[in-house]
Design an enzyme around this catalytic site. Structure first.
Site, PDB file in Angstrom:
ATOM      1  N   PHE A  75       0.820  -1.218   0.000  1.00 36.67           N
ATOM      2  CA  PHE A  75       0.000   0.000   0.000  1.00 36.67           C
ATOM      3  C   PHE A  75       0.852   1.266   0.000  1.00 36.67           C
ATOM      4  CE2 PHE A  75      -4.164  -1.735   0.725  1.00 36.67           C
ATOM      5  CZ  PHE A  75      -3.974  -2.885   1.467  1.00 36.67           C
ATOM      6  N   ALA A  77       2.514   4.458  -0.290  1.00 37.51           N
ATOM      7  CA  ALA A  77       2.773   5.381  -1.412  1.00 37.51           C
ATOM      8  C   ALA A  77       2.183   6.740  -1.064  1.00 37.51           C
ATOM      9  CB  ALA A  77       2.122   4.857  -2.701  1.00 37.51           C
ATOM     10  N   SER A 119      -4.701   2.450  -8.850  1.00 34.12           N
ATOM     11  CA  SER A 119      -5.706   3.513  -8.723  1.00 34.12           C
ATOM     12  C   SER A 119      -6.421   3.787 -10.033  1.00 34.12           C
ATOM     13  CB  SER A 119      -5.016   4.807  -8.262  1.00 34.12           C
ATOM     14  OG  SER A 119      -5.882   5.920  -8.393  1.00 34.12           O
ATOM     15  N   TYR A 143       1.097  11.160 -10.046  1.00 34.16           N
ATOM     16  CA  TYR A 143       0.580  10.133  -9.130  1.00 34.16           C
ATOM     17  C   TYR A 143       0.029   8.959  -9.935  1.00 34.16           C
ATOM     18  CZ  TYR A 143      -2.746   7.545  -6.352  1.00 34.16           C
ATOM     19  OH  TYR A 143      -3.451   6.520  -5.777  1.00 34.16           O
ATOM     20  N   LYS A 147       1.411   4.851 -10.527  1.00 34.10           N
ATOM     21  CA  LYS A 147       0.597   3.648 -10.330  1.00 34.10           C
ATOM     22  C   LYS A 147       0.611   2.777 -11.596  1.00 34.10           C
ATOM     23  CE  LYS A 147      -0.673   4.142  -6.079  1.00 34.10           C
ATOM     24  NZ  LYS A 147      -0.207   3.185  -5.054  1.00 34.10           N
ATOM     25  N   ARG A 219     -18.603  10.350  -9.275  1.00 37.00           N
ATOM     26  CA  ARG A 219     -17.548   9.395  -8.947  1.00 37.00           C
ATOM     27  C   ARG A 219     -18.154   8.103  -8.421  1.00 37.00           C
ATOM     28  NH1 ARG A 219     -15.368  12.593 -11.412  1.00 37.00           N
ATOM     29  NH2 ARG A 219     -13.474  13.824 -11.031  1.00 37.00           N
ATOM     30  N   GLY A 283      -8.270  19.152 -14.130  1.00 38.12           N
ATOM     31  CA  GLY A 283      -7.986  17.706 -14.200  1.00 38.12           C
ATOM     32  C   GLY A 283      -9.129  16.834 -13.774  1.00 38.12           C
TER      33      GLY A 283
END
Ligand code: WQD
Length: 325
Positions: A75, A77, A119, A143, A147, A219, A283
């Site tokens: 995990f 990060a 992710s 980021y 991933k 989302r 973004g």
């Protein structure tokens, strides 16, 4: 079975640790406690270690050998999109370099099974109704790029060392399986709303002019407890014979808009909330909802909690919040 959980003192990792311990498994948490808490690792053994350091490979390999670990879940990060844009070097060094050290230690100790925290950020801003794993990743920030690179590294490790790996692409995680394991960082929508209300402030909606029913971004919010169960299912999948896929989305397949999340908080808390409407955030895709078909078919996993459960668990956890140590 024995599992090394790297980053197991963190929000999501500690939920997985709790489930593994409840199954009677031995768990060794490896964490530098930079953002995680020792209190979240109760019942597990704790190796305080920064896996990005040069001597981490040797220390991790020793921990794997001496514990007889069967598998690793990684995990640890950095996970802030904005921070990654401002400081990409830290993300490359820590997110990619840390995983490189973990995989080197697994190869050295002949530990074959690795589950990796990836992710939805690998997808960038896809213009589709439902995101499937066949969609070509196009990360738009460092980021998300770290991933996606991590997923390549797992594939390389499979070929080089006969490893068995799974990358789980998390959509929007929220809620608390146990109040004491709640997310204490205020970096995502649900904790940001709750934190604002506690401070007597009004939450701000980042744009209401998107091409969505109420104009706000949609989302796929997944309960952290459901997400934790997906990791257990991934470990079982790795120990099975048939493993046609290495990458799985983890989400509910249902979308919720920012206003719908705010309304859910208002319902759970029994208050009225009239949010501020602010400018768009750079973004942000208008919608990001996952197809959960592949994980349902191959890992037998589906989410069991909806938005109301997620919000209620987060609100109840905040009400019981104690200073974690
Ligand atoms: C959700 C929605 C905001 C705050 C990020 C990472 C992703 C993953 C999950 C790790 C967006 C809106 C937010 C606010 C708002 N993390 N919002 N007002 O950006 O979907 O995803 O976290 O894997 O990689 O990118 O999550 O919680 O930041 O935002 O209107 O005060 O809420 O614009 O539409 P996001 P988020």
């Amino acid at each position: 079975m024995t599992t090394l959980v790297i980053g197991g003192a963190g929000y999501i990792g500690s939920h997985v640790v709790r489930l593994l311990l409840d199954k009677g498994e031995r768990v060794i948490v490896v964490d530098d406690l930079s953002t995680g808490f020792r209190s979240r690792t109760e019942g597990a053994e704790l190796l305080e270690l920064d896996v990005t350091l040069p001597d981490a490979v040797e220390k991790l390999a020793f921990a794997l050998r001496s514990s007889g670990a069967d598998s690793v879940i990684h995990f640890a990060a950095h996970k802030q999109v904005g921070e990654s844009v401002e400081n990409p070097e830290m993300y490359w060094h820590d997110n990619v370099g840390g995983l490189a050290n973990v995989l080197a230690a697994c190869a050295s100790a002949d530990v074959r099974d690795v589950v990796f925290s990836s992710s939805a950020a690998v997808y960038g801003v896809p213009d589709v109704d439902l995101v499937t794993e066949d969609l070509a990743p196009q990360p738009i920030n460092p980021y998300g790029a770290t991933k996606y690179v991590g997923e390549w590294m797992l594939a390389d490790a499979e070929r080089a060392h006969d490893m068995r790996t799974v990358a789980l692409r998390y959509f929007n995680v929220a809620g608390a399986g146990w109040p004491e394991l709640a997310d204490t960082q205020v970096m995502n929508l649900v904790p940001i709303i709750l934190n604002a209300l506690e401070k007597g402030r009004t939450p701000t909606v980042f744009g209401d002019d998107y091409d969505t029913p109420d104009g706000t971004c949609i989302r796929d919010y997944v309960h952290v407890l459901d997400l934790a169960h997906a990791h257990i299912a991934a470990l079982d999948y790795l120990r099975g014979e048939e493993r046609p896929h290495r990458v799985f989305n983890v989400g509910t397949g249902e979308g919720s808009s920012v206003l719908e999340v705010i309304d859910a908080v208002a319902r759970v808390k029994g208050i009225d909330i009239t949010p501020e409407i602010g400018p768009r955030r750079a973004g942000d895709p208008a919608r990001l909802i996952c197809s959960g078909d592949r994980i349902a078919q191959h890992l037998g996993w589906k989410s069991e909690h909806g938005l109301e459960d997620i919000v209620r668990s987060a609100v109840e956890a905040r009400a019981q919040a104690v200073d974690p140590s």
